[in-house]
Design a protein around this motif. Sequence first.
Motif, PDB file in Angstrom:
ATOM      1  N   ARG A  24      -4.202   8.729   4.173  1.00  0.00           N
ATOM      2  CA  ARG A  24      -5.089   8.334   3.192  1.00  0.00           C
ATOM      3  C   ARG A  24      -4.272   7.318   2.133  1.00  0.00           C
ATOM      4  O   ARG A  24      -3.246   7.932   1.685  1.00  0.00           O
ATOM      5  N   LYS A  25      -5.073   6.371   2.060  1.00  0.00           N
ATOM      6  CA  LYS A  25      -4.405   5.545   0.797  1.00  0.00           C
ATOM      7  C   LYS A  25      -4.470   6.059  -0.425  1.00  0.00           C
ATOM      8  O   LYS A  25      -5.707   6.563  -0.970  1.00  0.00           O
ATOM      9  N   VAL A  26      -3.512   5.771  -1.033  1.00  0.00           N
ATOM     10  CA  VAL A  26      -3.352   6.509  -2.502  1.00  0.00           C
ATOM     11  C   VAL A  26      -3.746   5.311  -3.476  1.00  0.00           C
ATOM     12  O   VAL A  26      -3.485   4.183  -3.343  1.00  0.00           O
ATOM     13  N   THR A  85       0.614  -1.295  -0.089  1.00  0.00           N
ATOM     14  CA  THR A  85       0.052   0.148  -0.035  1.00  0.00           C
ATOM     15  C   THR A  85       1.100   1.199   0.103  1.00  0.00           C
ATOM     16  O   THR A  85       2.038   1.089   0.535  1.00  0.00           O
ATOM     17  N   VAL A  86       0.317   2.324  -0.552  1.00  0.00           N
ATOM     18  CA  VAL A  86       0.971   3.691  -0.555  1.00  0.00           C
ATOM     19  C   VAL A  86       0.034   4.511   0.262  1.00  0.00           C
ATOM     20  O   VAL A  86      -1.107   4.917  -0.350  1.00  0.00           O
ATOM     21  N   SER A  87       0.261   5.372   1.240  1.00  0.00           N
ATOM     22  CA  SER A  87      -0.410   6.532   1.928  1.00  0.00           C
ATOM     23  C   SER A  87       0.296   7.683   1.823  1.00  0.00           C
ATOM     24  O   SER A  87       1.495   7.658   1.841  1.00  0.00           O
ATOM     25  N   ASP A  88      -0.589   8.850   1.904  1.00  0.00           N
ATOM     26  CA  ASP A  88       0.115  10.145   2.012  1.00  0.00           C
ATOM     27  C   ASP A  88       0.329  10.606   3.443  1.00  0.00           C
ATOM     28  O   ASP A  88      -0.071   9.889   4.310  1.00  0.00           O
ATOM     29  N   GLY A 113       5.226  15.852  -1.213  1.00  0.00           N
ATOM     30  CA  GLY A 113       4.775  15.728  -0.126  1.00  0.00           C
ATOM     31  C   GLY A 113       5.597  14.104   0.473  1.00  0.00           C
ATOM     32  O   GLY A 113       6.305  13.541  -0.418  1.00  0.00           O
ATOM     33  N   THR A 114       5.237  13.765   1.730  1.00  0.00           N
ATOM     34  CA  THR A 114       5.918  12.636   2.076  1.00  0.00           C
ATOM     35  C   THR A 114       4.936  11.437   1.955  1.00  0.00           C
ATOM     36  O   THR A 114       3.681  11.799   2.407  1.00  0.00           O
ATOM     37  N   TYR A 115       5.302  10.268   1.414  1.00  0.00           N
ATOM     38  CA  TYR A 115       4.494   9.104   1.424  1.00  0.00           C
ATOM     39  C   TYR A 115       4.955   7.876   2.283  1.00  0.00           C
ATOM     40  O   TYR A 115       6.104   7.759   2.390  1.00  0.00           O
ATOM     41  N   THR A 116       4.112   6.838   2.617  1.00  0.00           N
ATOM     42  CA  THR A 116       4.636   5.848   3.259  1.00  0.00           C
ATOM     43  C   THR A 116       4.153   4.344   2.519  1.00  0.00           C
ATOM     44  O   THR A 116       2.933   4.445   2.131  1.00  0.00           O
TER      45      THR A 116
END
Length: 201
Positions: free
Chosen positions: A72-74, A65-68, A97-100
């Motif tokens: 919130r999930k991208v 998964t990728v979240s901002d 921005g930073t993403y996880t």
Amino acid sequence: MRTRSVTALLAAVVTALLLVPATPAAAHNSLQEATPARDARLTAAPTQVTLRFLQRLNPSYTTITVSDAGQRKVPTSAPAVDGATGTVTIDEPLGNGTYTVGYRVVSRDGHPVQGSYRFTVADPAAPAPSAPASPSAPASAAAAASTGADAAGEPDASGARSGDDGPPVALLAGGAVAGLLVVAGIVLLVVRRARDRRTDH
């Protein structure tokens, strides 16, 4: 000969001791390489996230998964698994921005392994994110416009009431004057009759 045998035996024991604790650890899967890399600062937004693990992945038990920054999930595609590599395609362009990146996979022994890391998009050509408008401002403007429209389209309530009270007050005043006139006429009539009676006597 005896010395060599003892040395060989000790070497075998040490080797066995070193291998025993390493066996369970080797059975667990682990992340070996990531694109974008951990803590990377990118000048262009990525369109995919690719993770390579130590062991082959089971597509049924692989999640990426990728979240901002707001957690919130991208939107992304389902993980495409090729051996020990899993890849997701990002459906929407990423802003600055930073993403996880979060992942969850299963080891060869069935043990689940999960983790996460961050990367940052800093595209100098991308516009700076605009501050969201305060929700109270449009509401206040709408309320003011509505109040102004009501004031222009409807007469003033206090003015209407003061105008409506005019005729009843006039009628009451006229009725009072008429009543006084009637009473005065009756009094005069009684006085005249009294005078006429005195004159006759």
